[in-house]
Design a protein around this motif. Sequence first.
Motif, short mmCIF file in Angstrom:
data_model
loop_
_atom_site.label_atom_id
_atom_site.label_comp_id
_atom_site.label_asym_id
_atom_site.label_seq_id
_atom_site.Cartn_x
_atom_site.Cartn_y
_atom_site.Cartn_z
N ASP A 48 15.73 8.18 93.13
CA ASP A 48 16.59 6.99 93.00
C ASP A 48 16.04 5.95 92.03
O ASP A 48 15.82 4.79 92.40
CB ASP A 48 16.78 6.32 94.38
N THR A 49 15.82 6.33 90.80
CA THR A 49 15.45 5.34 89.80
C THR A 49 16.71 5.00 88.99
O THR A 49 17.63 5.82 88.89
CB THR A 49 14.34 5.85 88.85
N SER A 50 16.75 3.80 88.45
CA SER A 50 17.90 3.45 87.60
C SER A 50 17.41 2.88 86.28
O SER A 50 16.40 2.17 86.22
CB SER A 50 18.84 2.51 88.35
N TRP A 51 18.10 3.23 85.25
CA TRP A 51 17.71 2.88 83.87
C TRP A 51 18.96 2.53 83.09
O TRP A 51 20.04 3.06 83.37
CB TRP A 51 17.05 4.09 83.18
N VAL A 52 18.83 1.63 82.12
CA VAL A 52 19.94 1.35 81.21
C VAL A 52 19.43 1.52 79.79
O VAL A 52 18.33 1.08 79.45
CB VAL A 52 20.50 -0.08 81.40
N GLY A 53 20.24 2.17 78.97
CA GLY A 53 19.86 2.37 77.58
C GLY A 53 20.92 3.12 76.81
O GLY A 53 22.07 3.21 77.25
N VAL A 54 20.49 3.67 75.69
CA VAL A 54 21.43 4.31 74.76
C VAL A 54 21.34 5.82 74.90
O VAL A 54 20.23 6.38 74.90
CB VAL A 54 21.11 3.88 73.31
N TRP A 55 22.47 6.46 75.02
CA TRP A 55 22.52 7.92 75.11
C TRP A 55 21.90 8.53 73.84
O TRP A 55 22.20 8.08 72.73
CB TRP A 55 23.96 8.39 75.28
N ALA A 56 21.06 9.56 74.03
CA ALA A 56 20.42 10.24 72.90
C ALA A 56 21.47 10.76 71.92
O ALA A 56 21.27 10.70 70.69
CB ALA A 56 19.58 11.41 73.43
N GLY A 57 22.61 11.23 72.45
CA GLY A 57 23.67 11.77 71.59
C GLY A 57 24.29 10.72 70.68
O GLY A 57 24.79 11.04 69.60
N THR A 58 24.25 9.45 71.09
CA THR A 58 24.78 8.38 70.23
C THR A 58 23.95 8.29 68.95
O THR A 58 24.49 8.19 67.84
CB THR A 58 24.75 7.03 70.98
N LEU A 59 22.62 8.36 69.10
CA LEU A 59 21.75 8.32 67.91
C LEU A 59 21.91 9.58 67.09
O LEU A 59 21.93 9.53 65.85
CB LEU A 59 20.29 8.15 68.32
N ALA A 60 22.02 10.72 67.77
CA ALA A 60 22.18 11.99 67.05
C ALA A 60 23.46 11.96 66.21
O ALA A 60 23.46 12.41 65.06
CB ALA A 60 22.20 13.15 68.04
N ASP A 61 24.55 11.42 66.78
CA ASP A 61 25.81 11.31 66.02
C ASP A 61 25.65 10.40 64.82
O ASP A 61 26.06 10.73 63.71
CB ASP A 61 26.92 10.73 66.91
N LYS A 62 25.05 9.24 65.05
CA LYS A 62 24.93 8.24 63.97
C LYS A 62 24.05 8.75 62.83
O LYS A 62 24.29 8.44 61.67
CB LYS A 62 24.30 6.95 64.52
N THR A 63 23.03 9.53 63.17
CA THR A 63 22.10 9.97 62.13
C THR A 63 22.56 11.26 61.47
O THR A 63 22.00 11.69 60.48
CB THR A 63 20.67 10.09 62.72
N MET A 64 23.62 11.86 61.98
CA MET A 64 24.24 13.06 61.41
C MET A 64 23.24 14.20 61.23
O MET A 64 22.77 14.48 60.13
CB MET A 64 24.92 12.72 60.08
#
Length: 208
Positions: A85-101
């Motif tokens: 039960d840990t909780s984290w907030v951040g950016v999905w790895a796939g968002t960066l992968a999409d942006k960096t093409m």
Amino acid sequence: MEKPKRIISPEVLRKDRIPPGQSVYDDLPILHEGIIPNIKLAEWTIETSGLVKNPLRLSLNDLVLLPQIELFCDVHCVEGWSKLDTSWVGVWAGTLADKTMIDPKARFVIIHAAGGFTTNLPLKDFLREDVILAMVKDGDVLEAEHGGPVRLIVPHLYFWKSAKWVTGIEFVEKDQPGFWEKAGYHNHGDPWMEERFSPERARQKNKA
Ligand SMILES: Nc1nc2c(c(=O)[nH]1)N[C@H]1C(S)=C(S)[C@@H](COP(=O)(O)O)O[C@H]1N2
Ligand SMILES: [Mo]
């Protein structure tokens, strides 16, 4: 800002939620090799490199402005403790992968952290829906001892893959074992398969 999208790691919902050989701890221990790097938030950046068409260099502010994910997951350390039960907030790895093409030739990802730490994982593991670059833990800004300002969270692999103090994400065709992987840990690290040690290291342990 938009409300973060909420995701529950599928590993939390497994019938065998606690992987074999693990004991549940009440608190999240602090564990890493070396010293906690002294990172100035205004100067921190994360870069993408390797097989990418659009190399990125993002500040903390840039990262905060990307869509945010709130992730609920468990973490499992290869040394035998698990924290549920840990909780984290951040950016999905796939968002960066999409942006960096990323180039279709990319098969593996090398995560770089301050102080020279690296860890490797297959691209398909990196792109799972519950892998994020976290900046918030249990509702608070991620403290330096737990990897702040930004750490990777990979809930379905042993916690050493969840690099603290991330500074770079490199996309490569050929795998390159990282710090703990070269030190005798398993190259992949699936807790339900008990992929703790490299086959060579496991043989030495059995003999001892
Ligand atoms: N940069 C870096 N990240 C790292 C490590 C490390 O040595 N250096 N150790 C890993 C290991 S073995 C574990 S168990 C977790 C511990 O994270 P915590 O201190 O937040 O519990 O960080 C992982 N990430
Ligand atoms: Mo660990």
